[in-house]
Design a protein around this motif. Structure first.
Motif, PDB file in Angstrom:
ATOM      1  N   TRP A  61     -24.754  13.902  20.431  1.00 58.19           N
ATOM      2  CA  TRP A  61     -23.847  14.146  21.562  1.00 58.19           C
ATOM      3  C   TRP A  61     -23.935  15.554  22.112  1.00 58.19           C
ATOM      4  CZ3 TRP A  61     -21.942  11.035  24.840  1.00 58.19           C
ATOM      5  CH2 TRP A  61     -21.578   9.747  24.486  1.00 58.19           C
ATOM      6  N   GLY A  62     -23.706  16.567  21.272  1.00 51.57           N
ATOM      7  CA  GLY A  62     -23.659  17.936  21.769  1.00 51.57           C
ATOM      8  C   GLY A  62     -23.482  18.915  20.637  1.00 51.57           C
ATOM      9  N   PRO A  63     -23.169  20.147  20.986  1.00 51.59           N
ATOM     10  CA  PRO A  63     -23.067  21.200  19.962  1.00 51.59           C
ATOM     11  C   PRO A  63     -21.966  20.969  18.935  1.00 51.59           C
ATOM     12  CG  PRO A  63     -22.780  22.111  22.183  1.00 51.59           C
ATOM     13  CD  PRO A  63     -22.959  20.644  22.327  1.00 51.59           C
ATOM     14  N   GLY A  64     -20.990  20.131  19.253  1.00 46.67           N
ATOM     15  CA  GLY A  64     -19.915  19.860  18.312  1.00 46.67           C
ATOM     16  C   GLY A  64     -20.211  18.711  17.361  1.00 46.67           C
ATOM     17  N   CYS A  65     -21.416  18.185  17.422  1.00 50.99           N
ATOM     18  CA  CYS A  65     -21.782  17.024  16.614  1.00 50.99           C
ATOM     19  C   CYS A  65     -22.997  17.371  15.760  1.00 50.99           C
ATOM     20  CB  CYS A  65     -22.114  15.859  17.548  1.00 50.99           C
ATOM     21  SG  CYS A  65     -22.703  14.397  16.692  1.00 50.99           S
ATOM     22  N   ASP A  66     -22.975  16.970  14.500  1.00 48.78           N
ATOM     23  CA  ASP A  66     -24.131  17.270  13.640  1.00 48.78           C
ATOM     24  C   ASP A  66     -25.001  16.045  13.361  1.00 48.78           C
ATOM     25  OD1 ASP A  66     -22.592  15.878  11.797  1.00 48.78           O
ATOM     26  OD2 ASP A  66     -22.515  17.507  10.343  1.00 48.78           O
ATOM     27  N   GLY A  67     -24.860  15.007  14.170  1.00 48.33           N
ATOM     28  CA  GLY A  67     -25.668  13.805  13.991  1.00 48.33           C
ATOM     29  C   GLY A  67     -27.158  14.068  14.123  1.00 48.33           C
ATOM     30  N   ALA A  68     -27.551  14.907  15.081  1.00 45.63           N
ATOM     31  CA  ALA A  68     -28.973  15.231  15.248  1.00 45.63           C
ATOM     32  C   ALA A  68     -29.492  16.008  14.042  1.00 45.63           C
ATOM     33  CB  ALA A  68     -29.192  16.032  16.524  1.00 45.63           C
ATOM     34  N   THR A  69     -28.646  16.850  13.467  1.00 46.86           N
ATOM     35  CA  THR A  69     -29.044  17.601  12.275  1.00 46.86           C
ATOM     36  C   THR A  69     -29.230  16.650  11.099  1.00 46.86           C
ATOM     37  OG1 THR A  69     -27.747  19.491  13.062  1.00 46.86           O
ATOM     38  CG2 THR A  69     -28.403  19.506  10.745  1.00 46.86           C
ATOM     39  N   LEU A  82     -32.720  15.890   9.187  1.00 44.37           N
ATOM     40  CA  LEU A  82     -32.852  15.985   7.733  1.00 44.37           C
ATOM     41  C   LEU A  82     -33.443  14.697   7.162  1.00 44.37           C
ATOM     42  CD1 LEU A  82     -32.398  17.205   4.929  1.00 44.37           C
ATOM     43  CD2 LEU A  82     -30.007  16.417   5.075  1.00 44.37           C
ATOM     44  N   ALA A  83     -32.921  13.561   7.580  1.00 44.17           N
ATOM     45  CA  ALA A  83     -33.428  12.277   7.077  1.00 44.17           C
ATOM     46  C   ALA A  83     -34.905  12.109   7.421  1.00 44.17           C
ATOM     47  CB  ALA A  83     -32.605  11.127   7.654  1.00 44.17           C
ATOM     48  N   LEU A  84     -35.297  12.481   8.640  1.00 37.51           N
ATOM     49  CA  LEU A  84     -36.695  12.370   9.038  1.00 37.51           C
ATOM     50  C   LEU A  84     -37.579  13.337   8.255  1.00 37.51           C
ATOM     51  CD1 LEU A  84     -36.084  11.908  12.842  1.00 37.51           C
ATOM     52  CD2 LEU A  84     -37.263  10.265  11.348  1.00 37.51           C
ATOM     53  N   ALA A  85     -37.111  14.564   8.071  1.00 42.37           N
ATOM     54  CA  ALA A  85     -37.885  15.540   7.292  1.00 42.37           C
ATOM     55  C   ALA A  85     -38.079  15.054   5.857  1.00 42.37           C
ATOM     56  CB  ALA A  85     -37.187  16.899   7.310  1.00 42.37           C
ATOM     57  N   GLU A  86     -37.043  14.451   5.294  1.00 44.84           N
ATOM     58  CA  GLU A  86     -37.158  13.928   3.926  1.00 44.84           C
ATOM     59  C   GLU A  86     -38.145  12.763   3.842  1.00 44.84           C
ATOM     60  OE1 GLU A  86     -33.006  13.246   3.003  1.00 44.84           O
ATOM     61  OE2 GLU A  86     -32.846  15.227   2.041  1.00 44.84           O
ATOM     62  N   LEU A  87     -38.413  12.115   4.975  1.00 45.19           N
ATOM     63  CA  LEU A  87     -39.401  11.034   5.021  1.00 45.19           C
ATOM     64  C   LEU A  87     -40.805  11.556   5.356  1.00 45.19           C
ATOM     65  CD1 LEU A  87     -37.345   8.290   6.900  1.00 45.19           C
ATOM     66  CD2 LEU A  87     -38.006   8.302   4.476  1.00 45.19           C
ATOM     67  N   GLY A  88     -40.921  12.861   5.577  1.00 42.66           N
ATOM     68  CA  GLY A  88     -42.231  13.459   5.821  1.00 42.66           C
ATOM     69  C   GLY A  88     -42.558  13.771   7.272  1.00 42.66           C
ATOM     70  N   TYR A  89     -41.594  13.619   8.173  1.00 43.98           N
ATOM     71  CA  TYR A  89     -41.830  13.926   9.584  1.00 43.98           C
ATOM     72  C   TYR A  89     -41.616  15.405   9.845  1.00 43.98           C
ATOM     73  CZ  TYR A  89     -41.693   8.902  10.404  1.00 43.98           C
ATOM     74  OH  TYR A  89     -41.956   7.558  10.385  1.00 43.98           O
ATOM     75  N   ARG A  90     -42.408  15.952  10.781  1.00 40.28           N
ATOM     76  CA  ARG A  90     -42.160  17.304  11.299  1.00 40.28           C
ATOM     77  C   ARG A  90     -41.116  17.144  12.390  1.00 40.28           C
ATOM     78  NH1 ARG A  90     -47.291  19.241  13.621  1.00 40.28           N
ATOM     79  NH2 ARG A  90     -47.578  17.030  14.004  1.00 40.28           N
ATOM     80  N   VAL A  91     -40.046  17.915  12.322  1.00 40.49           N
ATOM     81  CA  VAL A  91     -38.909  17.636  13.201  1.00 40.49           C
ATOM     82  C   VAL A  91     -38.202  18.907  13.655  1.00 40.49           C
ATOM     83  CG1 VAL A  91     -37.336  17.274  11.245  1.00 40.49           C
ATOM     84  CG2 VAL A  91     -36.836  16.175  13.412  1.00 40.49           C
ATOM     85  N   LYS A  92     -37.695  18.845  14.887  1.00 40.42           N
ATOM     86  CA  LYS A  92     -36.838  19.884  15.462  1.00 40.42           C
ATOM     87  C   LYS A  92     -35.589  19.198  16.003  1.00 40.42           C
ATOM     88  CE  LYS A  92     -40.105  23.382  17.065  1.00 40.42           C
ATOM     89  NZ  LYS A  92     -40.226  24.405  18.120  1.00 40.42           N
ATOM     90  N   GLU A  93     -34.576  19.974  16.215  1.00 42.28           N
ATOM     91  CA  GLU A  93     -33.327  19.482  16.798  1.00 42.28           C
ATOM     92  C   GLU A  93     -33.176  20.074  18.197  1.00 42.28           C
ATOM     93  OE1 GLU A  93     -28.523  19.679  15.879  1.00 42.28           O
ATOM     94  OE2 GLU A  93     -29.922  20.711  14.560  1.00 42.28           O
ATOM     95  N   MET A  94     -32.791  19.243  19.177  1.00 42.51           N
ATOM     96  CA  MET A  94     -32.551  19.726  20.532  1.00 42.51           C
ATOM     97  C   MET A  94     -31.134  20.289  20.604  1.00 42.51           C
ATOM     98  SD  MET A  94     -32.941  17.813  24.236  1.00 42.51           S
ATOM     99  CE  MET A  94     -31.410  16.851  24.219  1.00 42.51           C
ATOM    100  N   LEU A  95     -31.052  21.603  20.783  1.00 41.09           N
ATOM    101  CA  LEU A  95     -29.752  22.266  20.879  1.00 41.09           C
ATOM    102  C   LEU A  95     -29.006  21.815  22.129  1.00 41.09           C
ATOM    103  CD1 LEU A  95     -30.757  25.911  19.915  1.00 41.09           C
ATOM    104  CD2 LEU A  95     -29.667  24.185  18.470  1.00 41.09           C
ATOM    105  N   GLY A  96     -27.730  21.554  21.994  1.00 41.82           N
ATOM    106  CA  GLY A  96     -26.903  21.148  23.123  1.00 41.82           C
ATOM    107  C   GLY A  96     -26.775  19.649  23.275  1.00 41.82           C
ATOM    108  N   GLY A  97     -27.753  18.910  22.743  1.00 40.90           N
ATOM    109  CA  GLY A  97     -27.692  17.455  22.757  1.00 40.90           C
ATOM    110  C   GLY A  97     -27.562  16.846  24.140  1.00 40.90           C
TER     111      GLY A  97
END
Length: 158
Positions: free
Chosen positions: A95-103, A107-122
């Motif tokens: 959703w946005g900066p007040g939500c940690d769903g993207a984080t 994390l779940a994707l990184a733990e599965l071996g994906y290279r990942v970034k989070e889009m700030l602001g959502g």
């Protein structure tokens, strides 16, 4: 008796330039901003990453970035392999900066071996910056918010 006032900004001293450079370099390895994601998606050719919307189906239907893959955070472990190529970097958003769903999705994707970034602001900042989005009704765009996007310029110059 004399009392000293401590500047709240400098109560904790700034890091050394080398420590600061390492911190900010690391931050850029984990994050991308909305404007950079939009520019990469708008450019001709492959942007070099897959954009993942980690919100619920109801949120996805309310609006999402065109071209994004819908993969709710809770479903990452069971569905990522069927939707994402492990050799392609992933950028997550929620959703946005007040939500940690993207984080949490990152994390779940990184733990599965994906290279990942989070889009700030959502998604919130995607819409606030005036970028086109999709809903179940079709594509929409809102007027850019002058507090989040440059007025009369293509980018903020940063």
């Amino acid at each position: 008796m004399t009392t000293t006032t401590v500047n709240p900004v400098l109560r904790v001293a700034p890091a050394s330039p080398a420590e600061a450079a390492a911190h900010f370099r690391a931050s850029l390895a984990f994050h991308a901003d909305v404007s950079d994601v939009a520019a990469a998606l708008a450019a001709d050719g492959d942007p070099g990453f897959v954009l993942v919307d980690s919100r619920s189906t109801e949120a996805w239907d309310q609006g999402h970035v065109p071209g994004a893959v819908h993969l709710p955070t809770a479903l990452v472990p069971e569905r990522a392999a069927g939707l994402l190529d492990p050799s392609v970097p992933v950028v997550t958003y929620c959703w946005g900066p007040g939500c940690d769903g993207a984080t949490r999705a990152a994390l779940a994707l990184a733990e599965l071996g994906y290279r990942v970034k989070e889009m700030l602001g959502g998604f919130e900042y995607w819409v606030r910056e005036g970028f086109e989005f999709e809903t179940w009704r079709g594509r929409e765009r809102r007027t850019p918010d002058p507090l989040t996007a440059p007025v009369g310029a293509d980018d903020c110059g940063c």
